[in-house]
Write an enzyme that holds these catalytic residues in place. Structure first.
Site: not given
Length: 487
Positions: A81-82, A238
């Site tokens: 992520m991110h 995830d």
């Protein structure tokens, strides 16, 4: 009819085939080039590496399971992520992706919250350097020529989806980790986007994780022997994907993840922010569901670091620590090698060993590392409990769950039984495949996201509980003392 889950990680890609009953048929993986750290606290990766690893993993399945791969009708994606993947004209990648564990944008986080006092209320989260939006604020200030060229900002798995399908699409769970979403409404927020100088035109289209996002390009269907339309599900970040893989989509169901980072995850029936404890509150990958997470930045990555500096393999270190384990050691490790999120929200925090002596050896340091990570997860549990969150069931996933000692330390410190799934290392890929199944068949997520077979259950060691409570109290006191000394 079969379904394919693709889990895009920073160290590589895992691909998993399942049948209509959710049974695993075959899996393959391919490594990616490791992230680079151009400066202390920075972490970047070339998006081309995810794509090469994705093709490599699925090509391996073509070699080992050609008939099963040819029968795929739905694909699900999971990803770290991110990460800020910046695209210009014609979807050209403008710079290396700034990853989830990059801490350069702490100043921009403070500036964003000052510019928009309602930020935490809208996003349900504190502005942290790990999130995507502050990274763009940093680029805007420090790389203005790059910022001016931005046409789309995608997360890692959305970039892989773009190459697979030609479409800019993201799911709710990954989108919630950008700090650009009104998480309660499950939609982009114009106010949050505006703080970083972006608008909705820079964002991918949002879909639920179990919904159809696009269709696989004909060239890749032909490459892998697939016929007819192959749909690609919205997928999941995830952690939400791991939750789908182990059946944690109902309130109170959760997992503890020992991956590169560490996560204590619990599913919620409603949006439940708790920014005071630096708890993450995100959309889940299934409709009308949310989740909370306590997140630490260096779980198995702490053991990776110890492996690098000692020249000993991780499995060797953990095995020796287990063989000589007698209870809490004298050494305490603070696992803040890349800063920390929950509960400290301090990108500048740093790791440390205390209590070293002439007799300290690599095995004792490895035990201290595993204890320190377990204490950090106990911190996450503490702030979730402070918010009134209930955790009824906890499963273990991630590479660190292969260590019997680590699982024992976690169960004892969390004072909860922890169930270990048979395929704990493929939780993200399994969850993605399940989402692909839902998208292709219209099946209800509640009917598909069931608990996988359990290998064993690890109970807390009550004989060590009091000793570890004392050890944890010392651990907690060290953070404040060390940070005060560093300031």
């Amino acid at each position: 009819m079969t379904f394919l889950g693709i889990d895009i990680g920073t160290s590589g890609v895992k691909a998993l085939l399942i049948d209509a009953d959710g049974k695993a048929l075959g899996e393959a993986s391919a490594p990616a080039v490791e992230p680079v750290r151009p400066q202390p606290g920075w972490s970047e990766q070339n998006p081309a590496d995810w794509w090469a690893a994705t093709l490599g993993a699925v090509d391996k399945l073509k070699q080992s399971h050609p008939r099963e791969l040819a029968a795929v009708k739905g694909i699900g994606l999971s990803g770290h992520m991110h990460g800020a993947t910046l695209l210009g004209e014609n979807d050209t990648v403008l710079r290396p992706c700034i990853l989830w564990n990059d801490g350069r944008s702490a100043k921009e986080c403070a500036e964003m919250e000052a510019a928009l006092p309602a930020l935490r209320e809208l996003a349900g989260n504190i502005a942290m350097p790990g999130f995507t939006a502050p990274k763009i604020a940093w680029v805007r200030k420090n790389e203005p020529e790059i910022f001016r060229q931005i046409r789309k900002v995608l997360l890692p798995k959305a970039y892989v989806r773009l190459l697979l399908t030609g479409e800019h699409v993201e799911d709710m769970s990954d989108g919630a980790g950008t700090l650009w979403m009104d998480v309660a409404r499950r939609d982009w927020s114009d106010a949050l986007l505006g703080v970083t100088g972006l608008g909705r035109e820079h964002m991918p289209r949002l879909v639920e994780g179990s919904a159809v996002s696009a269709e696989l390009k004909a060239e890749y269907a032909a490459r892998w022997g697939m016929t007819g339309p192959v749909v690609v599900a919205g997928g999941a970040g995830d952690n939400a994907a791991a939750a789908c893989g182990i059946g944690a989509i109902r309130p109170g169901e959760g997992f503890v993840s020992l991956g590169t980072s560490g996560v204590l995850f619990v599913s919620n029936e409603s949006f439940s922010p708790n920014t005071e404890g630096a708890v993450h509150a995100f959309c889940h990958a299934v409709p009308d569901t949310w989740h909370q997470m306590g997140v630490i930045l260096s779980a198995t990555d702490s053991l990776n670091w110890l492996s690098r500096i000692t020249g000993r393999k991780q499995a060797e270190l953990s095995g020796e620590a287990e063989s000589q384990f007698k209870g809490p050691g004298e050494t305490i490790f603070l696992p803040y090698l890349s800063g920390e999120r929950t509960p400290h929200n301090n990108a500048n925090a740093r790791g440390s060993f205390t209590g070293l002596s002439q007799s300290s050896d690599p095995a004792q340091l490895a035990q201290a590392v595993m204890e320190g990570v377990s204490f950090a997860m106990r911190d996450c549990q503490r702030v979730l409990n402070d918010a009134g969150t209930r955790i009824d069931r906890l499963l273990a996933v991630g590479g660190g769950s292969k260590s019997a000692l680590w699982l024992k330390l976690l169960a004892t410190n969390l004072d909860m039984e922890i169930a270990l799934p048979e395929d704990g290392d493929f939780g993200g890929a399994l969850g993605a495949a399940r989402l692909g199944l839902c998208a292709a068949t219209g099946a209800r997520p509640a009917d598909v996201m069931t608990m996988p077979p359990i290998l064993r259950t690890i109970a807390p060691d009550q004989s060590l509980s009091a000793a570890y409570s004392d050890h944890y109290a010392r651990y907690r006191a060290l953070y404040s003392a060390i940070e005060e000394a560093r300031s």
